[in-house]
Write an enzyme that holds these catalytic residues in place. Sequence first.
Site, PDB file in Angstrom:
ATOM      1  N   ASP A  63      -7.640 -55.495 106.331  1.00  0.00           N
ATOM      2  CA  ASP A  63      -6.660 -56.357 106.988  1.00  0.00           C
ATOM      3  C   ASP A  63      -7.032 -57.818 106.734  1.00  0.00           C
ATOM      4  OD1 ASP A  63      -5.094 -57.846 108.722  1.00  0.00           O
ATOM      5  OD2 ASP A  63      -5.292 -56.416 110.383  1.00  0.00           O
ATOM      6  N   ASN A  90       0.425 -63.459  99.283  1.00  0.00           N
ATOM      7  CA  ASN A  90       1.714 -62.757  99.258  1.00  0.00           C
ATOM      8  C   ASN A  90       1.878 -61.697 100.346  1.00  0.00           C
ATOM      9  OD1 ASN A  90       4.203 -61.513  97.726  1.00  0.00           O
ATOM     10  ND2 ASN A  90       2.705 -59.859  97.937  1.00  0.00           N
ATOM     11  N   TYR A 156       8.893 -64.309 112.584  1.00  0.00           N
ATOM     12  CA  TYR A 156       8.870 -64.357 111.114  1.00  0.00           C
ATOM     13  C   TYR A 156       9.315 -65.732 110.618  1.00  0.00           C
ATOM     14  CZ  TYR A 156       9.572 -62.680 106.282  1.00  0.00           C
ATOM     15  OH  TYR A 156       9.519 -62.504 104.910  1.00  0.00           O
ATOM     16  N   LYS A 160       6.974 -68.247 108.399  1.00  0.00           N
ATOM     17  CA  LYS A 160       7.297 -68.659 107.027  1.00  0.00           C
ATOM     18  C   LYS A 160       7.530 -70.168 106.935  1.00  0.00           C
ATOM     19  CE  LYS A 160       6.865 -64.647 104.978  1.00  0.00           C
ATOM     20  NZ  LYS A 160       5.812 -64.400 103.970  1.00  0.00           N
TER      21      LYS A 160
HETATM   22  P1  NAD Z   1       5.891 -54.732 100.702  1.00  0.00           P
HETATM   23  O1  NAD Z   1       5.827 -54.138 102.069  1.00  0.00           O
HETATM   24  O2  NAD Z   1       6.423 -53.920  99.587  1.00  0.00           O
HETATM   25  O3  NAD Z   1       4.462 -55.305 100.282  1.00  0.00           O
HETATM   26  C1  NAD Z   1       3.639 -55.990 101.203  1.00  0.00           C
HETATM   27  C2  NAD Z   1       2.202 -55.527 101.007  1.00  0.00           C
HETATM   28  O4  NAD Z   1       1.377 -56.294 101.898  1.00  0.00           O
HETATM   29  C3  NAD Z   1       1.999 -54.046 101.362  1.00  0.00           C
HETATM   30  O5  NAD Z   1       1.321 -53.367 100.305  1.00  0.00           O
HETATM   31  C4  NAD Z   1       1.155 -54.091 102.639  1.00  0.00           C
HETATM   32  O6  NAD Z   1       0.245 -53.007 102.738  1.00  0.00           O
HETATM   33  C5  NAD Z   1       0.434 -55.423 102.473  1.00  0.00           C
HETATM   34  N1  NAD Z   1      -0.004 -55.945 103.770  1.00  0.00           N
HETATM   35  C6  NAD Z   1       0.735 -56.101 104.886  1.00  0.00           C
HETATM   36  N2  NAD Z   1      -0.031 -56.579 105.874  1.00  0.00           N
HETATM   37  C7  NAD Z   1      -1.280 -56.731 105.379  1.00  0.00           C
HETATM   38  C8  NAD Z   1      -2.509 -57.156 105.928  1.00  0.00           C
HETATM   39  N3  NAD Z   1      -2.619 -57.520 107.207  1.00  0.00           N
HETATM   40  N4  NAD Z   1      -3.602 -57.174 105.135  1.00  0.00           N
HETATM   41  C9  NAD Z   1      -3.502 -56.785 103.822  1.00  0.00           C
HETATM   42  N5  NAD Z   1      -2.369 -56.357 103.263  1.00  0.00           N
HETATM   43  C10 NAD Z   1      -1.262 -56.319 104.036  1.00  0.00           C
HETATM   44  O7  NAD Z   1       6.781 -56.054 100.907  1.00  0.00           O
HETATM   45  P2  NAD Z   1       7.194 -57.270  99.939  1.00  0.00           P
HETATM   46  O8  NAD Z   1       8.636 -57.485 100.184  1.00  0.00           O
HETATM   47  O9  NAD Z   1       6.709 -57.089  98.557  1.00  0.00           O
HETATM   48  O10 NAD Z   1       6.430 -58.461 100.659  1.00  0.00           O
HETATM   49  C11 NAD Z   1       5.680 -59.447  99.959  1.00  0.00           C
HETATM   50  C12 NAD Z   1       5.964 -60.794 100.582  1.00  0.00           C
HETATM   51  O11 NAD Z   1       7.307 -61.166 100.316  1.00  0.00           O
HETATM   52  C13 NAD Z   1       5.803 -60.884 102.095  1.00  0.00           C
HETATM   53  O12 NAD Z   1       5.093 -62.064 102.431  1.00  0.00           O
HETATM   54  C14 NAD Z   1       7.227 -60.965 102.597  1.00  0.00           C
HETATM   55  O13 NAD Z   1       7.318 -61.636 103.832  1.00  0.00           O
HETATM   56  C15 NAD Z   1       7.869 -61.735 101.472  1.00  0.00           C
HETATM   57  N6  NAD Z   1       9.330 -61.652 101.406  1.00  0.00           N
HETATM   58  C16 NAD Z   1       9.940 -60.462 101.154  1.00  0.00           C
HETATM   59  C17 NAD Z   1      11.332 -60.410 101.092  1.00  0.00           C
HETATM   60  C18 NAD Z   1      12.053 -59.115 100.814  1.00  0.00           C
HETATM   61  O14 NAD Z   1      13.296 -59.068 100.980  1.00  0.00           O
HETATM   62  N7  NAD Z   1      11.376 -58.061 100.366  1.00  0.00           N
HETATM   63  C19 NAD Z   1      12.092 -61.577 101.298  1.00  0.00           C
HETATM   64  C20 NAD Z   1      11.425 -62.768 101.564  1.00  0.00           C
HETATM   65  C21 NAD Z   1      10.037 -62.795 101.615  1.00  0.00           C
END
Ligand code: NAD
Length: 252
Positions: A63, A90, A156, A160
């Site tokens: 984490d 990320n 959130y 952000k």
């Molecule tokens: P995802 O859930 O596919 O990937 C996120 C990864 O982060 C996962 O593998 C999860 O295990 C890991 N994670 C979460 N909490 C954690 C922690 N405390 N310690 C270590 N690892 C952790 O989601 P994603 O969409 O690829 O998200 C990546 C980033 O993109 C995030 O910051 C999210 O807020 C941002 N984002 C996503 C979207 C969307 O629509 N998917 C839009 C805007 C921003």
Amino acid sequence: MTGLDNSSVIVTGGGSGIGRAAALRFAAERANVVVADLDGDRAAAVVEEITAAGGAAAAVVGDLSEQAVVDRVVATAVEAFGGVDVLVNNAGIMDGMTATADVTDEEWERVLRVNLTAPFLLARAVVPHMLAKGRGAIVNTASEAGLRGSAAGTAYTVSKHGVVGLTKSLAIMYRTAGIRTNAIAPGATTTAIASPLDRTGHGPKTLMPYMANLGRVSGADEQAAVIVFLASDAASNLNGVVLPVDNGWSAV
Ligand code: NAD
């Protein structure tokens, strides 16, 4: 040409979605990649995919909101790959699109801790290594919710907006030291991220009409391509930029 060949790159949340796609793209640029993720199976699968293709990668599982895990991530990059050239902050989690009056202490603390405190802890830990080399690039994954109030719930959105502030502060504080910090602001993107959404709540009901403008949903790799660009020498004079990757949603 990119400056990424044989560089040491940390990608948090590298086991899934945007982070996974970024880890694979960095490896394709012959960077050495530390895949940091809470999910050990996913992180191991990405490391396996990179090494099977002839690249170099290492997984760190834990984490990232815990200082000890952050220390382990940075130590792995230094010991295995000779330092830290690029940090991609990320990893992140969604909230329940919850409006302020309905946000529990638990949701607030968890979302802020993972989405904002963890990127700060990681940046604080890598900057000394970048200063030692006189160069480095940090790329933060913000969100459309870092630009506006209508894309997610309170926790959130605040987290952000905080990531945008962290991006700009790092950019200014270290620009004369050769460290560039930028962010992407993804619009809706197909990944595994999920919102524990109660559609009957005040927040989700209020936000739904604004979601109509979000446009074409992005693929994770479309976000990853911009992350790698911002980390590369092709973006050598970009610093403090928060780049929407959102099919024009932020232009509506
Ligand atoms: P995802 O859930 O596919 O990937 C996120 C990864 O982060 C996962 O593998 C999860 O295990 C890991 N994670 C979460 N909490 C954690 C922690 N405390 N310690 C270590 N690892 C952790 O989601 P994603 O969409 O690829 O998200 C990546 C980033 O993109 C995030 O910051 C999210 O807020 C941002 N984002 C996503 C979207 C969307 O629509 N998917 C839009 C805007 C921003």
